[in-house]
Design a protein around this motif. Structure first.
Motif, PDB file in Angstrom:
ATOM      1  N   ASP A 208      32.477  34.402  39.558  1.00 30.87           N
ATOM      2  CA  ASP A 208      31.120  34.933  39.671  1.00 30.87           C
ATOM      3  C   ASP A 208      30.179  33.999  40.421  1.00 30.87           C
ATOM      4  O   ASP A 208      28.962  34.167  40.359  1.00 30.87           O
ATOM      5  N   ARG A 426      34.569  32.187  44.059  1.00 27.93           N
ATOM      6  CA  ARG A 426      34.857  33.607  44.285  1.00 27.93           C
ATOM      7  C   ARG A 426      35.422  33.848  45.684  1.00 27.93           C
ATOM      8  O   ARG A 426      36.413  34.567  45.852  1.00 27.93           O
ATOM      9  N   GLN A 451      32.118  37.639  32.238  1.00 23.03           N
ATOM     10  CA  GLN A 451      31.219  37.836  33.373  1.00 23.03           C
ATOM     11  C   GLN A 451      31.895  37.467  34.680  1.00 23.03           C
ATOM     12  O   GLN A 451      31.743  38.168  35.688  1.00 23.03           O
ATOM     13  N   ALA A 455      32.739  40.153  37.672  1.00 25.58           N
ATOM     14  CA  ALA A 455      32.152  39.944  38.998  1.00 25.58           C
ATOM     15  C   ALA A 455      33.232  39.850  40.066  1.00 25.58           C
ATOM     16  O   ALA A 455      33.091  40.407  41.172  1.00 25.58           O
TER      17      ALA A 455
END
Length: 477
Positions: A208, A426, A451, A455
């Motif tokens: 994320d 990411r 999370q 993401a």
């Protein structure tokens, strides 16, 4: 149940406890990692808790790397009766006994004879495997499985695992990422994606977020050292023994080398300049010292730039100004000396979260003196003393912290130097998938907070849709 099929025994609730079982047939499976849950989510007594799954039919344990969140449940695995091979890279085969011995002493049993028996059993099962070489694990009529380890760039010896499975006439290749590096490690060779993956089990620690732009972390570290030394203070760097410490030593050696070439002796106009050539770099962690020696012995696994320094006659992990503190008595002497004399020094000590270890004694002695500086080079988990100290960076007034039952004011300077994360962000994780010539039909996300996984799943689906590359992305459960 259809085979092959995948089960997770950890690494799905957060970023620790990685443990994945690939069932090849009804009575045959592989275990990839056997890690310990750590942090606030770990149940009490996790170090000595029994396994929560049946080991019957496990043909081999494959270790991606030797951090405890990937190997910390090996004692429980052995206690449950496992006697099969522990397959890992050749560097990991050297490091694994050191890490497991230390964890066993701290968390399970300190009795020497018991530790010796445990280590003897562990080492008898370790099978070192060269990188990039196929190794047959199961060869039976109708069922064949071979594995290959590829460099993952996260830690010396870290690997991702390719499992090539022939089940009847159907060939399937599973890839387990382990922890993928971010490309900034100064010692390691770069990560390269696999040539093929049908199913990819992918970590998502930083799914994320994006890391700061690469480059500049050594410059930040040097500037912080310059500033701290101008105050004639001690620099305290909390660091974990494996990986982060060796990166720091490598970069500090380079700073010292360049200072020596330029004849640096402090800032212009300084009446009492720091003599960089006499600046002590103190490594105060017995485990880090043992690991650093192994890192040095395994220089053939370093990247070309790091090996070139050795060829020039430099020793990036064993330079002349490096002082290793072994015994607890010597440790106390060093703490008292630095506190009382005010001599400039750089101290690297464990542990990285300031929750235990020798760094705590340094903090108790020096937190209240503004001449000193604490430099953080890694994430500080919520609720740890390190996180409390880190929160004082740039704060108005003085915060307080409790260490060993006593309250201390944080008057020392505090700085966080970014860029030392050992995980791909990411973009790095997505690039890893995009670099696979024969891309996976299925990606399973593990080893990340909810999370981060969510993401990364959304980002992957968006990127792959743009590239017209159909792929099913799942969050491991």
């Amino acid at each position: 149940m259809e085979f092959p099929c995948l089960f997770h025994h950890g690494g799905t609730r957060g970023v620790t406890g990685s443990c994945h079982q690939l069932h090849l047939a009804s009575c045959s499976s592989l275990l990839v990692d056997c890690g310990l849950e750590q942090g606030t989510d770990a149940p009490p007594g996790a170090e000595s808790a029994p396994l929560n799954f049946d080991i019957q039919g496990i043909r081999a344990l494959i270790v991606t790397h030797v951090h405890l969140d990937h190997v910390g449940r090996i004692p429980a695995l052995l206690a449950a009766g496992y006697r099969g091979p522990i397959i890992c890279s050749e560097p990991s085969a050297r490091l694994l006994p050191l890490v497991l011995e230390d964890a066993y002493r701290v968390g399970i049993n300190r009795e020497p004879a018991q530790v010796a028996r445990y280590l003897e059993r562990v080492t008898s099962l370790i099978v070192p495997l060269p990188f990039e070489q196929w190794h047959e694990v199961v060869m039976e009529p109708g069922l064949q499985c071979r594995i290959r380890l590829q460099r993952a760039g996260h830690l010396l010896g870290s690997a991702y695992v390719e499992c090539d499975l022939l089940h009847g006439s159907i060939n399937t290749r599973y890839v387990f990422s382990g922890d993928l590096g971010n490309g900034a490690n100064p010692l390691l060779r770069p990560l390269r994606p696999p040539e093929r993956a049908d199913v990819l089990v992918l970590e998502s620690t930083y799914g994320d977020r994006l890391h700061p732009v690469k480059g500049g972390r050594q410059q930040q570290l040097e500037a912080a050292i310059d500033r701290a030394l101008a105050d004639k203070g001690t620099i305290l760097i909390p660091a974990f023994s494996l990986g982060r410490t060796q990166e720091l030593l490598y970069e500090i050696e380079d700073i010292l080398h360049r200072k020596a070439l330029t004849g640096a002796r402090g800032e212009p106009g300084d009446e009492d300049p720091v003599n960089w050539s006499q600046l002590p770099i103190i490594l105060d962690s017995p485990l880090a010292q043992r690991i650093t020696r192994v890192y040095s012995e395994l220089h053939e696994y370093w990247n070309a730039e790091a090996r070139a320094r050795l060829a020039e006659g430099r020793d990036p992990l064993g330079f002349s100004q490096l002082i290793s503190v072994d015994t607890h008595g010597r440790h106390q002497q060093v703490v008292n000396y630095l506190k009382s004399t005010g001599r400039p020094a750089i101290v690297i000590a464990g542990n990285g979260m300031c929750s235990s270890g020798r760094i705590v004694n340094y903090l108790e002695a020096m937190l209240g003196d503004p001449r000193h500086e604490i430099i953080f080079v890694g994430h500080q988990a919520k609720g740890t003393p390190g996180a409390v100290i880190q929160a004082s960076e740039g704060a108005e007034g003085f915060l307080q912290i409790e260490l060993s039952g006593k309250t201390h004011e944080i008057r020392a300077k505090v700085l966080t130097v970014g860029g030392y994360s050992g995980h791909a962000d990411r973009e790095g994780l997505i690039s890893f998938i995009e670099g696979i010539p024969s891309p996976p039909a299925k990606v399973v996300l593990v080893h990340g907070e909810r999370q981060a996984k969510t993401a990364l799943k959304q980002a992957l689906e968006h990127r792959l849709a743009e590239a017209n590359r159909p792929m099913a992305v799942f969050i491991g459960k």
